[in-house]
Scaffold this motif. Structure first.
Motif, PDB file in Angstrom:
ATOM      1  N   PRO A   5       0.823  -1.206   0.000  1.00 38.60           N
ATOM      2  CA  PRO A   5       0.000   0.000   0.000  1.00 38.60           C
ATOM      3  C   PRO A   5       0.859   1.259   0.000  1.00 38.60           C
ATOM      4  N   LEU A   6       0.278   2.337  -0.476  1.00 47.66           N
ATOM      5  CA  LEU A   6       0.901   3.652  -0.419  1.00 47.66           C
ATOM      6  C   LEU A   6       0.427   4.303   0.883  1.00 47.66           C
ATOM      7  N   PHE A   7       1.356   4.859   1.644  1.00 49.02           N
ATOM      8  CA  PHE A   7       1.020   5.464   2.923  1.00 49.02           C
ATOM      9  C   PHE A   7       1.241   6.970   2.892  1.00 49.02           C
ATOM     10  N   LEU A   8       0.281   7.696   3.455  1.00 52.48           N
ATOM     11  CA  LEU A   8       0.402   9.118   3.724  1.00 52.48           C
ATOM     12  C   LEU A   8       0.317   9.271   5.240  1.00 52.48           C
ATOM     13  N   LEU A   9       1.409   9.655   5.857  1.00 53.93           N
ATOM     14  CA  LEU A   9       1.477   9.853   7.296  1.00 53.93           C
ATOM     15  C   LEU A   9       1.308  11.339   7.577  1.00 53.93           C
ATOM     16  N   ILE A  10       0.221  11.688   8.269  1.00 49.32           N
ATOM     17  CA  ILE A  10      -0.033  13.076   8.639  1.00 49.32           C
ATOM     18  C   ILE A  10       0.253  13.189  10.126  1.00 49.32           C
ATOM     19  N   GLU A  11       1.425  13.722  10.421  1.00 47.35           N
ATOM     20  CA  GLU A  11       1.960  13.711  11.790  1.00 47.35           C
ATOM     21  C   GLU A  11       2.953  14.859  11.929  1.00 47.35           C
ATOM     22  N   ASP A  12       2.830  15.633  13.001  1.00 44.68           N
ATOM     23  CA  ASP A  12       3.728  16.768  13.183  1.00 44.68           C
ATOM     24  C   ASP A  12       4.968  16.445  14.011  1.00 44.68           C
ATOM     25  N   ASN A  13       4.960  15.363  14.755  1.00 47.00           N
ATOM     26  CA  ASN A  13       6.073  15.028  15.636  1.00 47.00           C
ATOM     27  C   ASN A  13       7.140  14.240  14.872  1.00 47.00           C
ATOM     28  N   LEU A  14       8.351  14.802  14.802  1.00 42.72           N
ATOM     29  CA  LEU A  14       9.428  14.190  14.023  1.00 42.72           C
ATOM     30  C   LEU A  14       9.768  12.785  14.517  1.00 42.72           C
ATOM     31  N   ASP A  16       7.795  10.619  16.065  1.00 43.56           N
ATOM     32  CA  ASP A  16       6.714   9.719  15.634  1.00 43.56           C
ATOM     33  C   ASP A  16       6.791   9.444  14.135  1.00 43.56           C
ATOM     34  N   GLN A  17       7.182  10.454  13.356  1.00 37.87           N
ATOM     35  CA  GLN A  17       7.341  10.245  11.911  1.00 37.87           C
ATOM     36  C   GLN A  17       8.406   9.184  11.633  1.00 37.87           C
ATOM     37  N   ILE A  18       9.550   9.324  12.277  1.00 35.82           N
ATOM     38  CA  ILE A  18      10.663   8.395  12.039  1.00 35.82           C
ATOM     39  C   ILE A  18      10.300   6.984  12.484  1.00 35.82           C
ATOM     40  N   VAL A  19       9.756   6.858  13.689  1.00 37.57           N
ATOM     41  CA  VAL A  19       9.402   5.535  14.219  1.00 37.57           C
ATOM     42  C   VAL A  19       8.350   4.867  13.342  1.00 37.57           C
ATOM     43  N   THR A  20       7.310   5.599  12.979  1.00 38.81           N
ATOM     44  CA  THR A  20       6.236   5.024  12.157  1.00 38.81           C
ATOM     45  C   THR A  20       6.759   4.625  10.779  1.00 38.81           C
ATOM     46  N   GLN A  21       7.601   5.460  10.173  1.00 36.07           N
ATOM     47  CA  GLN A  21       8.182   5.112   8.877  1.00 36.07           C
ATOM     48  C   GLN A  21       8.974   3.815   8.962  1.00 36.07           C
ATOM     49  N   GLN A  22       9.797   3.681   9.969  1.00 30.96           N
ATOM     50  CA  GLN A  22      10.626   2.480  10.101  1.00 30.96           C
ATOM     51  C   GLN A  22       9.755   1.236  10.319  1.00 30.96           C
ATOM     52  N   LEU A  23       8.726   1.357  11.130  1.00 30.69           N
ATOM     53  CA  LEU A  23       7.834   0.220  11.363  1.00 30.69           C
ATOM     54  C   LEU A  23       7.113  -0.189  10.077  1.00 30.69           C
ATOM     55  N   LEU A  24       6.625   0.786   9.329  1.00 28.06           N
ATOM     56  CA  LEU A  24       5.927   0.488   8.070  1.00 28.06           C
ATOM     57  C   LEU A  24       6.861  -0.153   7.053  1.00 28.06           C
ATOM     58  N   LYS A  25       8.085   0.349   6.973  1.00 27.45           N
ATOM     59  CA  LYS A  25       9.056  -0.226   6.037  1.00 27.45           C
ATOM     60  C   LYS A  25       9.386  -1.665   6.416  1.00 27.45           C
ATOM     61  N   LYS A  26       9.512  -1.909   7.695  1.00 24.29           N
ATOM     62  CA  LYS A  26       9.849  -3.260   8.161  1.00 24.29           C
ATOM     63  C   LYS A  26       8.699  -4.245   7.926  1.00 24.29           C
ATOM     64  N   VAL A  27       7.494  -3.849   8.251  1.00 23.33           N
ATOM     65  CA  VAL A  27       6.356  -4.768   8.192  1.00 23.33           C
ATOM     66  C   VAL A  27       5.746  -4.868   6.797  1.00 23.33           C
ATOM     67  N   PHE A  28       5.651  -3.739   6.092  1.00 28.16           N
ATOM     68  CA  PHE A  28       5.006  -3.730   4.777  1.00 28.16           C
ATOM     69  C   PHE A  28       5.996  -3.661   3.617  1.00 28.16           C
ATOM     70  N   PHE A 117       2.554   3.685  17.635  1.00 28.24           N
ATOM     71  CA  PHE A 117       1.875   2.941  16.580  1.00 28.24           C
ATOM     72  C   PHE A 117       2.063   1.436  16.726  1.00 28.24           C
ATOM     73  N   PRO A 118       0.972   0.698  16.960  1.00 29.51           N
ATOM     74  CA  PRO A 118       1.062  -0.770  17.087  1.00 29.51           C
ATOM     75  C   PRO A 118       1.014  -1.433  15.716  1.00 29.51           C
ATOM     76  N   VAL A 119       2.125  -1.469  15.024  1.00 28.23           N
ATOM     77  CA  VAL A 119       2.165  -1.858  13.623  1.00 28.23           C
ATOM     78  C   VAL A 119       1.659  -3.287  13.388  1.00 28.23           C
ATOM     79  N   GLU A 120       1.959  -4.211  14.269  1.00 26.45           N
ATOM     80  CA  GLU A 120       1.479  -5.586  14.075  1.00 26.45           C
ATOM     81  C   GLU A 120      -0.046  -5.658  14.206  1.00 26.45           C
ATOM     82  N   GLU A 121      -0.599  -4.944  15.177  1.00 22.12           N
ATOM     83  CA  GLU A 121      -2.059  -4.891  15.332  1.00 22.12           C
ATOM     84  C   GLU A 121      -2.683  -4.249  14.093  1.00 22.12           C
ATOM     85  N   PHE A 122      -2.057  -3.183  13.607  1.00 29.99           N
ATOM     86  CA  PHE A 122      -2.529  -2.524  12.401  1.00 29.99           C
ATOM     87  C   PHE A 122      -2.502  -3.483  11.211  1.00 29.99           C
TER      88      PHE A 122
END
Length: 130
Positions: A5-14, A16-28, A117-122
């Motif tokens: 999937p293509l992801f658009l992360l709307i988040e102001d906290n740097l 949280d941006q980095i952590v969420t990006q890394q989790l998405l790259k790892k899982v998806f 972000f609970p990436v596995e639950e997501f």
């Protein structure tokens, strides 16, 4: 072929941006995640970019300029063509029952996840939709 999937992360906290990006790259195993620092940037990206594949928005609530609630109000005004291609998941650390109810009752929000972000639950929730 694996669905990416293509992801658009709307988040102001740097962080949280980095952590969420890394989790998405790892899982998806996605190479690119679009980042918008607030709801206004997210709406502008949606209006300016056409994609031929469904995509997922991960939406924070508390942001400057345009918060997640205001984003959802503006999202409602977008064309059906855009809205039909999008799944919105809210990421929030709120404990406010009124905010949680608003999010869960919104017609465009698929689900609400707590931060971090609970990436596995997501992933498990996301895969049940296909």
């Amino acid at each position: 072929m694996e669905f990416k999937p293509l992801f658009l992360l709307i988040e102001d906290n740097l962080i949280d941006q980095i952590v969420t990006q890394q989790l998405l790259k790892k899982v998806f195993h996605v190479e690119e995640i679009i980042i918008a620092n607030n709801g206004k940037e997210g709406i502008e990206w949606l209006q300016d970019n056409k994609t031929n594949r469904p995509f997922i928005i991960l939406l924070d609530i508390q942001m400057p300029i345009m918060n997640g609630y205001e984003f959802l109000e503006e999202f409602h005004k977008l064309s059906e063509e855009i809205k039909d291609e999008v799944q919105i998941y809210v990421l929030s650390s709120t404990l406010d029952s009124a905010e949680i109810a608003f999010i869960k009752e919104n017609q465009y929000v698929i689900d609400l996840f707590s931060k971090p972000f609970p990436v596995e639950e997501f992933k498990n929730r996301f895969l049940t939709l296909f």
